[in-house]
Enzyme design. Structure first.
Site, mmCIF file in Angstrom:
data_model
loop_
_atom_site.group_PDB
_atom_site.id
_atom_site.type_symbol
_atom_site.label_atom_id
_atom_site.label_comp_id
_atom_site.label_asym_id
_atom_site.label_seq_id
_atom_site.Cartn_x
_atom_site.Cartn_y
_atom_site.Cartn_z
ATOM 1 N N ARG A 186 1.388 -16.784 3.355
ATOM 2 C CA ARG A 186 1.738 -15.670 2.472
ATOM 3 C C ARG A 186 0.550 -14.763 2.143
ATOM 4 N NH1 ARG A 186 3.166 -18.532 -3.264
ATOM 5 N NH2 ARG A 186 1.341 -17.779 -4.370
ATOM 6 N N ARG A 190 -4.945 -7.503 6.304
ATOM 7 C CA ARG A 190 -4.742 -6.045 6.375
ATOM 8 C C ARG A 190 -5.828 -5.365 7.178
ATOM 9 N NH1 ARG A 190 -3.943 -5.507 0.621
ATOM 10 N NH2 ARG A 190 -1.839 -6.254 0.252
ATOM 11 N N ARG A 263 0.714 -30.669 -8.910
ATOM 12 C CA ARG A 263 -0.711 -30.426 -9.121
ATOM 13 C C ARG A 263 -0.830 -29.766 -10.483
ATOM 14 N NH1 ARG A 263 -4.725 -32.578 -6.677
ATOM 15 N NH2 ARG A 263 -6.034 -30.702 -6.675
ATOM 16 N N ARG A 294 -11.784 -21.014 -9.708
ATOM 17 C CA ARG A 294 -12.023 -19.595 -10.009
ATOM 18 C C ARG A 294 -12.381 -19.400 -11.473
ATOM 19 N NH1 ARG A 294 -5.879 -17.104 -9.252
ATOM 20 N NH2 ARG A 294 -4.924 -18.362 -10.851
ATOM 21 N N GLU A 319 -11.177 -22.562 -13.928
ATOM 22 C CA GLU A 319 -9.984 -23.337 -13.568
ATOM 23 C C GLU A 319 -10.358 -24.501 -12.649
ATOM 24 O OE1 GLU A 319 -6.796 -19.628 -13.646
ATOM 25 O OE2 GLU A 319 -6.809 -21.012 -11.960
ATOM 26 N N TYR A 367 7.970 -23.549 -6.401
ATOM 27 C CA TYR A 367 6.886 -22.696 -6.869
ATOM 28 C C TYR A 367 7.397 -21.261 -6.969
ATOM 29 C CZ TYR A 367 2.803 -20.366 -8.119
ATOM 30 O OH TYR A 367 1.944 -19.578 -8.843
ATOM 31 N N ASP A 369 7.411 -17.508 -8.584
ATOM 32 C CA ASP A 369 6.677 -16.516 -9.365
ATOM 33 C C ASP A 369 7.576 -16.023 -10.496
ATOM 34 O OD1 ASP A 369 4.159 -16.411 -8.239
ATOM 35 O OD2 ASP A 369 4.769 -15.056 -6.629
HETATM 36 P P1 FAD Z 1 7.976 -22.572 -17.920
HETATM 37 O O1 FAD Z 1 7.175 -21.391 -18.274
HETATM 38 O O2 FAD Z 1 7.276 -23.821 -17.532
HETATM 39 O O3 FAD Z 1 8.935 -22.882 -19.169
HETATM 40 C C1 FAD Z 1 9.597 -24.108 -19.353
HETATM 41 C C2 FAD Z 1 9.521 -24.455 -20.831
HETATM 42 O O4 FAD Z 1 10.330 -25.611 -21.082
HETATM 43 C C3 FAD Z 1 8.109 -24.817 -21.278
HETATM 44 O O5 FAD Z 1 7.736 -24.018 -22.381
HETATM 45 C C4 FAD Z 1 8.215 -26.297 -21.656
HETATM 46 O O6 FAD Z 1 7.389 -26.648 -22.742
HETATM 47 C C5 FAD Z 1 9.686 -26.401 -22.046
HETATM 48 N N1 FAD Z 1 10.212 -27.755 -21.932
HETATM 49 C C6 FAD Z 1 10.107 -28.596 -20.875
HETATM 50 N N2 FAD Z 1 10.696 -29.767 -21.162
HETATM 51 C C7 FAD Z 1 11.182 -29.672 -22.421
HETATM 52 C C8 FAD Z 1 11.869 -30.573 -23.286
HETATM 53 N N3 FAD Z 1 12.166 -31.819 -22.906
HETATM 54 N N4 FAD Z 1 12.218 -30.150 -24.510
HETATM 55 C C9 FAD Z 1 11.903 -28.892 -24.939
HETATM 56 N N5 FAD Z 1 11.251 -28.008 -24.158
HETATM 57 C C10 FAD Z 1 10.895 -28.384 -22.924
HETATM 58 N N6 FAD Z 1 3.762 -16.146 -11.422
HETATM 59 C C11 FAD Z 1 3.564 -14.850 -11.104
HETATM 60 O O7 FAD Z 1 4.530 -14.098 -10.884
HETATM 61 N N7 FAD Z 1 2.286 -14.331 -11.043
HETATM 62 C C12 FAD Z 1 1.180 -15.080 -11.297
HETATM 63 O O8 FAD Z 1 0.051 -14.567 -11.243
HETATM 64 C C13 FAD Z 1 1.369 -16.467 -11.633
HETATM 65 N N8 FAD Z 1 0.296 -17.250 -11.880
HETATM 66 C C14 FAD Z 1 0.500 -18.569 -12.214
HETATM 67 C C15 FAD Z 1 -0.609 -19.358 -12.483
HETATM 68 C C16 FAD Z 1 -0.442 -20.691 -12.818
HETATM 69 C C17 FAD Z 1 -1.643 -21.556 -13.113
HETATM 70 C C18 FAD Z 1 0.869 -21.241 -12.866
HETATM 71 C C19 FAD Z 1 1.080 -22.685 -13.210
HETATM 72 C C20 FAD Z 1 1.979 -20.446 -12.612
HETATM 73 C C21 FAD Z 1 1.808 -19.114 -12.275
HETATM 74 N N9 FAD Z 1 2.906 -18.288 -12.040
HETATM 75 C C22 FAD Z 1 2.705 -16.970 -11.692
HETATM 76 C C23 FAD Z 1 4.308 -18.787 -12.142
HETATM 77 C C24 FAD Z 1 4.914 -18.578 -13.536
HETATM 78 O O9 FAD Z 1 4.143 -19.283 -14.499
HETATM 79 C C25 FAD Z 1 6.351 -19.093 -13.533
HETATM 80 O O10 FAD Z 1 7.119 -18.389 -12.593
HETATM 81 C C26 FAD Z 1 7.091 -18.976 -14.876
HETATM 82 O O11 FAD Z 1 6.281 -19.281 -15.960
HETATM 83 C C27 FAD Z 1 8.278 -19.926 -14.851
HETATM 84 O O12 FAD Z 1 9.032 -19.822 -16.029
HETATM 85 P P2 FAD Z 1 9.984 -21.042 -16.418
HETATM 86 O O13 FAD Z 1 10.747 -20.588 -17.624
HETATM 87 O O14 FAD Z 1 10.747 -21.503 -15.256
HETATM 88 O O15 FAD Z 1 9.010 -22.265 -16.748
HETATM 89 N N1 UDP Z 2 -6.697 -19.322 -0.511
HETATM 90 C C1 UDP Z 2 -7.952 -19.531 0.011
HETATM 91 N N2 UDP Z 2 -9.018 -18.850 -0.537
HETATM 92 C C2 UDP Z 2 -8.874 -17.990 -1.558
HETATM 93 C C3 UDP Z 2 -7.574 -17.764 -2.084
HETATM 94 C C4 UDP Z 2 -6.507 -18.449 -1.541
HETATM 95 O O1 UDP Z 2 -8.115 -20.325 0.905
HETATM 96 O O2 UDP Z 2 -9.871 -17.416 -2.011
HETATM 97 C C5 UDP Z 2 -5.582 -20.097 0.090
HETATM 98 C C6 UDP Z 2 -5.359 -21.448 -0.615
HETATM 99 O O3 UDP Z 2 -4.972 -22.371 0.378
HETATM 100 C C7 UDP Z 2 -4.212 -21.172 -1.536
HETATM 101 C C8 UDP Z 2 -3.388 -20.198 -0.707
HETATM 102 O O4 UDP Z 2 -4.363 -19.404 -0.032
HETATM 103 O O5 UDP Z 2 -3.500 -22.349 -1.854
HETATM 104 C C9 UDP Z 2 -2.463 -19.315 -1.530
HETATM 105 O O6 UDP Z 2 -3.250 -18.555 -2.409
HETATM 106 P P1 UDP Z 2 -2.657 -17.846 -3.686
HETATM 107 O O7 UDP Z 2 -3.743 -17.126 -4.378
HETATM 108 O O8 UDP Z 2 -1.453 -17.104 -3.263
HETATM 109 O O9 UDP Z 2 -2.243 -19.120 -4.523
HETATM 110 P P2 UDP Z 2 -1.733 -19.327 -5.994
HETATM 111 O O10 UDP Z 2 -2.921 -19.873 -6.724
HETATM 112 O O11 UDP Z 2 -1.252 -18.021 -6.541
HETATM 113 O O12 UDP Z 2 -0.646 -20.327 -5.786
#
Ligand code: FAD
Ligand code: UDP
Length: 382
Positions: A186, A190, A263, A294, A319, A367, A369
């Site tokens: 993904r 470019r 993870r 990062r 992180e 996973y 977004d």
């Molecule tokens: P969550 O936000 O996990 O909400 C679920 C909620 O349920 C939580 O608040 C939890 O506490 C609650 N819950 C669980 N079990 C119970 C229970 N038994 N009782 C009561 N409450 C409960 N997406 C992007 O588009 N762009 C990004 O740059 C991006 N970066 C990310 C970076 C990280 C480190 C991570 C982990 C995710 C990232 N995402 C990103 C994805 C994004 O976080 C998710 O798509 C979004 O938050 C999912 O929403 P959700 O409601 O499904 O889950």
């Molecule tokens: N990746 C990498 N180097 C970087 C950034 C990303 O090798 O500097 C690889 C890594 O394997 C990662 C994947 O590209 O798991 C997807 O990256 P992305 O930033 O989309 O991951 P996210 O953290 O948003 O899941």
């Protein structure tokens, strides 16, 4: 809101105040249904939660950049909170000590090889890709079998060694040979001088933070914080017509088919006495010798140009990616064969439910977004 203020019965009880739960609650409320959200954390917004520290909106659970090609989703969120013009252009600090632009584009190729035109870059890429294909052929392989082979045939050994190998090993805790090829597919390659990490036409961060967005989604909805659904499961089930569950699906079924793996990420956040620590929101550290993956500098998501210097302080988060164990936040589903097979069995159970709907990242073990999570909640049947 207090337990004592709740109604006796709701059309919908929603477990989880993240983006899925909150979007569903907004739609159901607007359609005239009574809704209550139960959240086990002491705040709303799930993993997109932002909180002000030193006047800066800090992304407590990791950097969140909204991007989508879905205009319906983009318009929906912008009507609640206007999004700014933030464009994700991460840079990487490599094991050789140099900084490179991401994603892999003409700037990266210039920095790596000194090439100045797309034709020169293409020639270099072709040469390194051919070496990788040749090496695979010697092993009797035609299609990349893992992330290492995928990366080498996509982008060549120089970029693999400097920008991919160490970062991927740290992020996934496994060697590139043991990871599926799709993880790297993904990432854009470019042949233009374009550092925008995403290909989507719409991108940004809500002005005022994601918590504000979720507050607006939950306007008029009863919300009970600090409450784990499983502490009173029978009671909640009896107090609603329908339950929407956004927590981990294996827990809902008492782990009867086994525990799903994740993870997780540990964040070390600190206030630094400088207005501009790294000059960018995201700097990746791609060397395996640096323990974190990062550093995020939160002010750059919402402050641009000279305005960065208006605040003499900044907030950064390092992180660290680690294996998940009980008690930690589950972040990234491990969609390998073993876990996918376990999930399929839970999914089968979920499909047969008549009173419970499952949605979002943890209940679907995907996973996702943010934009697809919202899209799913917007099209869920009421
Ligand atoms: P969550 O936000 O996990 O909400 C679920 C909620 O349920 C939580 O608040 C939890 O506490 C609650 N819950 C669980 N079990 C119970 C229970 N038994 N009782 C009561 N409450 C409960 N997406 C992007 O588009 N762009 C990004 O740059 C991006 N970066 C990310 C970076 C990280 C480190 C991570 C982990 C995710 C990232 N995402 C990103 C994805 C994004 O976080 C998710 O798509 C979004 O938050 C999912 O929403 P959700 O409601 O499904 O889950
Ligand atoms: N990746 C990498 N180097 C970087 C950034 C990303 O090798 O500097 C690889 C890594 O394997 C990662 C994947 O590209 O798991 C997807 O990256 P992305 O930033 O989309 O991951 P996210 O953290 O948003 O899941």
């Amino acid at each position: 809101m207090d337990y004592s203020q709740l109604k006796c019965h709701y059309d919908y009880i929603i477990v989880g105040a993240g983006l899925y739960g909150a979007t569903f609650a907004r739609r159901a409320t607007d359609a005239g249904y009574s809704c209550m959200v139960i959240e086990k954390r002491d705040h709303i917004a799930g993993n997109v939660y932002t909180e002000p520290v030193e006047g800066i909106n800090v992304h407590r659970y990791g950097a969140h950049i909204f991007h989508t090609a879905d205009k319906r989703v983009w318009d929906f969120v912008n009507e609640l909170v206007p999004f700014n013009r933030y464009t994700n252009c991460p840079v990487a600090k490599a094991p050789n000590g140099k900084m490179y632009n991401l994603p892999f584009n003409m700037n990266t190729f210039y920095q790596m090889w000194g090439v100045e035109t797309p034709a020169q870059a293409q020639a270099k890429l072709d040469e390194q890709r051919a070496e990788a294909v040749e090496a695979m052929r010697a092993d009797g392989v035609t299609e990349p079998r893992n992330l290492r082979e995928q990366a080498l045939t996509l982008i060549g050994h120089d970029i693999f060694e400097q920008l991919i190998d160490g970062y991927t090993r740290k992020q996934w805790g496994r060697p590139c040979e043991s990871l599926p090829a799709f993880i790297i597919k993904r990432l854009p390659v470019r042949m233009t001088f374009d550092n925008n990490y995403f290909n989507d036409p719409y991108q940004g961060v809500p002005e005022g933070g994601y918590t504000l967005l979720v507050e607006r989604l939950l306007d008029g909805v009863d919300v009970l914080l600090d409450t784990d659904f499983f502490d009173r499961r029978d009671e909640w089930m009896s107090r609603c017509d329908k339950l929407v569950y956004t927590g981990p699906i294996d827990r809902f079924y008492d782990y009867r088919f086994g525990k799903l793996q994740y993870r997780t990420v540990r964040f070390e956040t600190e206030v630094v006495e400088t207005p501009n620590y790294q000059g960018n929101a995201v700097v990746n550290y791609t060397s395996a010798d640096v323990p974190f993956t990062r550093i995020i500098e939160h002010k750059h998501f919402e402050t641009f140009g000279q305005a960065v210097y208006d605040n003499p302080r900044t907030v950064i988060s390092r992180e660290y990616s680690t294996e998940w164990s009980e008690g930690m936040e589950p972040y990234y589903p491990v969609n390998d064969d073993v876990n996918s097979a376990i999930y399929t069995r839970y999914e089968e159970m979920a499909r047969r439910e008549t009173k419970v709907k499952f949605g979002g990242r943890l209940a679907r073990y995907r996973y996702y977004d943010m934009a697809p999570v919202i899209a799913e909640a917007l099209s869920a049947e009421l």
